[in-house]
Design a protein around this motif. Structure first.
Motif, PDB file in Angstrom:
ATOM      1  N   TYR A 184       0.812  -1.208   0.000  1.00 40.83           N
ATOM      2  CA  TYR A 184       0.000   0.000   0.000  1.00 40.83           C
ATOM      3  C   TYR A 184       0.853   1.270   0.000  1.00 40.83           C
ATOM      4  CZ  TYR A 184      -3.284  -3.482   1.833  1.00 40.83           C
ATOM      5  OH  TYR A 184      -4.042  -4.609   2.022  1.00 40.83           O
ATOM      6  N   PHE A 185       2.014   1.203   0.657  1.00 40.61           N
ATOM      7  CA  PHE A 185       2.793   2.408   0.922  1.00 40.61           C
ATOM      8  C   PHE A 185       3.655   2.866  -0.250  1.00 40.61           C
ATOM      9  CE2 PHE A 185       3.070   1.885   5.864  1.00 40.61           C
ATOM     10  CZ  PHE A 185       1.692   1.968   5.934  1.00 40.61           C
ATOM     11  N   VAL A 186       3.967   1.981  -1.203  1.00 45.19           N
ATOM     12  CA  VAL A 186       4.868   2.330  -2.301  1.00 45.19           C
ATOM     13  C   VAL A 186       4.053   2.675  -3.541  1.00 45.19           C
ATOM     14  CG1 VAL A 186       6.817   1.620  -3.716  1.00 45.19           C
ATOM     15  CG2 VAL A 186       6.619   0.771  -1.361  1.00 45.19           C
ATOM     16  N   PRO A 187       4.061   3.931  -3.965  1.00 42.48           N
ATOM     17  CA  PRO A 187       3.289   4.310  -5.157  1.00 42.48           C
ATOM     18  C   PRO A 187       3.772   3.569  -6.401  1.00 42.48           C
ATOM     19  CG  PRO A 187       3.995   6.251  -3.918  1.00 42.48           C
ATOM     20  CD  PRO A 187       4.722   5.075  -3.334  1.00 42.48           C
ATOM     21  N   GLU A 188       2.830   3.061  -7.172  1.00 39.85           N
ATOM     22  CA  GLU A 188       3.129   2.409  -8.448  1.00 39.85           C
ATOM     23  C   GLU A 188       4.205   1.330  -8.293  1.00 39.85           C
ATOM     24  OE1 GLU A 188       3.828   5.237 -11.555  1.00 39.85           O
ATOM     25  OE2 GLU A 188       2.099   6.460 -11.003  1.00 39.85           O
ATOM     26  N   ARG A 189       4.104   0.567  -7.231  1.00 38.11           N
ATOM     27  CA  ARG A 189       5.136  -0.418  -6.905  1.00 38.11           C
ATOM     28  C   ARG A 189       5.353  -1.419  -8.044  1.00 38.11           C
ATOM     29  NH1 ARG A 189       5.057  -4.351  -1.547  1.00 38.11           N
ATOM     30  NH2 ARG A 189       7.191  -3.919  -0.901  1.00 38.11           N
TER      31      ARG A 189
ATOM     32  N   VAL B 166      -1.259   6.492  -1.548  1.00 36.60           N
ATOM     33  CA  VAL B 166      -1.527   5.449  -0.555  1.00 36.60           C
ATOM     34  C   VAL B 166      -3.029   5.317  -0.315  1.00 36.60           C
ATOM     35  CG1 VAL B 166      -1.141   4.705   1.819  1.00 36.60           C
ATOM     36  CG2 VAL B 166       0.732   5.747   0.529  1.00 36.60           C
ATOM     37  N   HIS B 167      -3.718   6.433  -0.299  1.00 40.14           N
ATOM     38  CA  HIS B 167      -5.164   6.394  -0.116  1.00 40.14           C
ATOM     39  C   HIS B 167      -5.828   5.603  -1.243  1.00 40.14           C
ATOM     40  CE1 HIS B 167      -9.346   8.056   0.025  1.00 40.14           C
ATOM     41  NE2 HIS B 167      -9.131   7.899   1.322  1.00 40.14           N
ATOM     42  N   ARG B 168      -5.392   5.840  -2.490  1.00 42.74           N
ATOM     43  CA  ARG B 168      -5.932   5.106  -3.633  1.00 42.74           C
ATOM     44  C   ARG B 168      -5.653   3.611  -3.519  1.00 42.74           C
ATOM     45  NH1 ARG B 168      -3.967   9.237  -6.684  1.00 42.74           N
ATOM     46  NH2 ARG B 168      -2.112   8.015  -7.234  1.00 42.74           N
ATOM     47  N   ARG B 169      -4.403   3.268  -3.186  1.00 46.27           N
ATOM     48  CA  ARG B 169      -4.034   1.856  -3.105  1.00 46.27           C
ATOM     49  C   ARG B 169      -4.771   1.171  -1.944  1.00 46.27           C
ATOM     50  NH1 ARG B 169       0.163   0.247  -6.326  1.00 46.27           N
ATOM     51  NH2 ARG B 169       0.820  -1.464  -4.957  1.00 46.27           N
TER      52      ARG B 169
ATOM     53  N   ALA C 179      -7.340  -2.939  -0.491  1.00 48.83           N
ATOM     54  CA  ALA C 179      -7.944  -3.417   0.756  1.00 48.83           C
ATOM     55  C   ALA C 179      -9.452  -3.203   0.793  1.00 48.83           C
ATOM     56  CB  ALA C 179      -7.296  -2.729   1.956  1.00 48.83           C
ATOM     57  N   GLY C 180      -9.942  -2.318  -0.091  1.00 49.96           N
ATOM     58  CA  GLY C 180     -11.371  -2.052  -0.121  1.00 49.96           C
ATOM     59  C   GLY C 180     -11.852  -1.068   0.925  1.00 49.96           C
ATOM     60  N   ASP C 181     -10.905  -0.487   1.678  1.00 49.58           N
ATOM     61  CA  ASP C 181     -11.264   0.509   2.692  1.00 49.58           C
ATOM     62  C   ASP C 181     -10.059   1.403   2.944  1.00 49.58           C
ATOM     63  OD1 ASP C 181      -9.489  -0.860   4.444  1.00 49.58           O
ATOM     64  OD2 ASP C 181     -11.108  -2.155   5.147  1.00 49.58           O
ATOM     65  N   GLU C 182     -10.145   2.279   3.947  1.00 47.52           N
ATOM     66  CA  GLU C 182      -9.071   3.233   4.237  1.00 47.52           C
ATOM     67  C   GLU C 182      -8.126   2.752   5.335  1.00 47.52           C
ATOM     68  OE1 GLU C 182     -11.220   6.830   5.143  1.00 47.52           O
ATOM     69  OE2 GLU C 182     -11.223   7.448   3.036  1.00 47.52           O
TER      70      GLU C 182
ATOM     71  N   HIS D 244      -3.303   3.651   8.706  1.00 49.83           N
ATOM     72  CA  HIS D 244      -2.059   3.221   9.350  1.00 49.83           C
ATOM     73  C   HIS D 244      -0.871   4.035   8.839  1.00 49.83           C
ATOM     74  CE1 HIS D 244       0.552   0.437  11.521  1.00 49.83           C
ATOM     75  NE2 HIS D 244       1.360   0.482  10.473  1.00 49.83           N
ATOM     76  N   PHE D 245      -0.845   4.295   7.536  1.00 52.33           N
ATOM     77  CA  PHE D 245       0.199   5.128   6.935  1.00 52.33           C
ATOM     78  C   PHE D 245       0.258   6.488   7.616  1.00 52.33           C
ATOM     79  CE2 PHE D 245       1.320   8.255   3.572  1.00 52.33           C
ATOM     80  CZ  PHE D 245       2.583   7.792   3.212  1.00 52.33           C
TER      81      PHE D 245
END
Length: 237
Positions: free
Chosen positions: A16-21, A166-169, A174-177, A182-183
């Motif tokens: 979740y934390f790494v954009p465009e991983r 991160v919000h998008r991922r 995960a289907g939620d925030e 946590h981030f």
């Protein structure tokens, strides 16, 4: 200082934390020169083995030497990559030390994700010189890492874009925030919450250090929310 608790947290939340991983890993693999003969790749801070897995799958004649300072990360990587047998070689190391910088094998590529920013500018420049010395002709250094914005405007933009990514991922995967919450609560966004362990350098300076080390064709291959993929190639001969 990075701890084993940090390692476990990143294994759980890194997706979740790494954009465009996924695009980062694919970009690095596409830039590794293919060889008809067996060849060696050295990965600095291999983590749980995600990049090594993509490389080993794409290049069946490649051996990846995965270096990391975290026993937890090396355990995770060894478990994930067990199907590749001896083609994955896990090694414990300290990135800032130089005792690992004289590998006994010819190296076609050195790759790294999210670790170079733990070195200061002087250490990065020295690392680039040492890597240039270990690479074969036409070998490449490919880095995916956090970079330091050069203005307050750039800093604010990187912080905002990282939060948004991160919000998008979190919603998509995960289907939620929950992952985004946590981030935010763990203050992972270093552009909002600086930490002395993080020492990102401006991208332009790093390209200059690569050039000074002897690399050519330095380039920036992608950029998202303060995370860049960049590197260079050694001369052919």
């Amino acid at each position: 200082m990075w701890s084993e608790e940090d390692s476990r947290e990143f294994v759980e939340y890194g997706v979740y934390f790494v954009p465009e991983r996924e695009a980062q890993l694919d970009t690095i693999c596409r830039l590794i020169p293919d060889c008809t003969e067996p060849f060696h790749v050295l990965e600095l801070c291999c983590g749980e083995g995600l990049l090594a897995e993509v490389i080993l799958d794409r290049f069946p004649n490649c051996t990846v030497h995965g270096y990391d300072g975290s026993p937890e990360m090396l355990r995770q990587a060894a478990s994930r990559l067990a199907p590749f047998g001896r083609r994955f070689d896990p090694q414990s190391f300290d990135l800032a030390d130089d005792d690992w910088r004289r590998p006994p094998w010819p190296i076609q590529a050195v790759v790294s994700t999210l670790c170079i920013h733990h070195l200061d500018g002087r250490q990065k420049a020295a690392l680039f010189r040492d890597i240039a010395g270990m690479l074969s002709p036409s070998g490449v250094l490919l880095i995916a890492d956090l970079i330091e914005p050069t203005s307050p405007l750039g800093l604010n933009l990187a912080a905002e874009n990282w939060d948004a990514a991160v919000h998008r991922r979190s919603l998509d995967l995960a289907g939620d925030e929950s992952a985004f919450d946590h981030f935010a609560s763990s203050k992972w966004n270093i552009y909002r919450h600086p930490d002395p362990v993080d020492k990102p350098s401006p991208l332009f300076e790093q390209l200059k250090w690569l050039e000074a080390a002897g690399f050519e064709s330095m380039d920036v291959y992608s950029m998202a929310a303060g995370h860049a993929v960049y590197g260079g190639q050694m001369p052919a001969d």
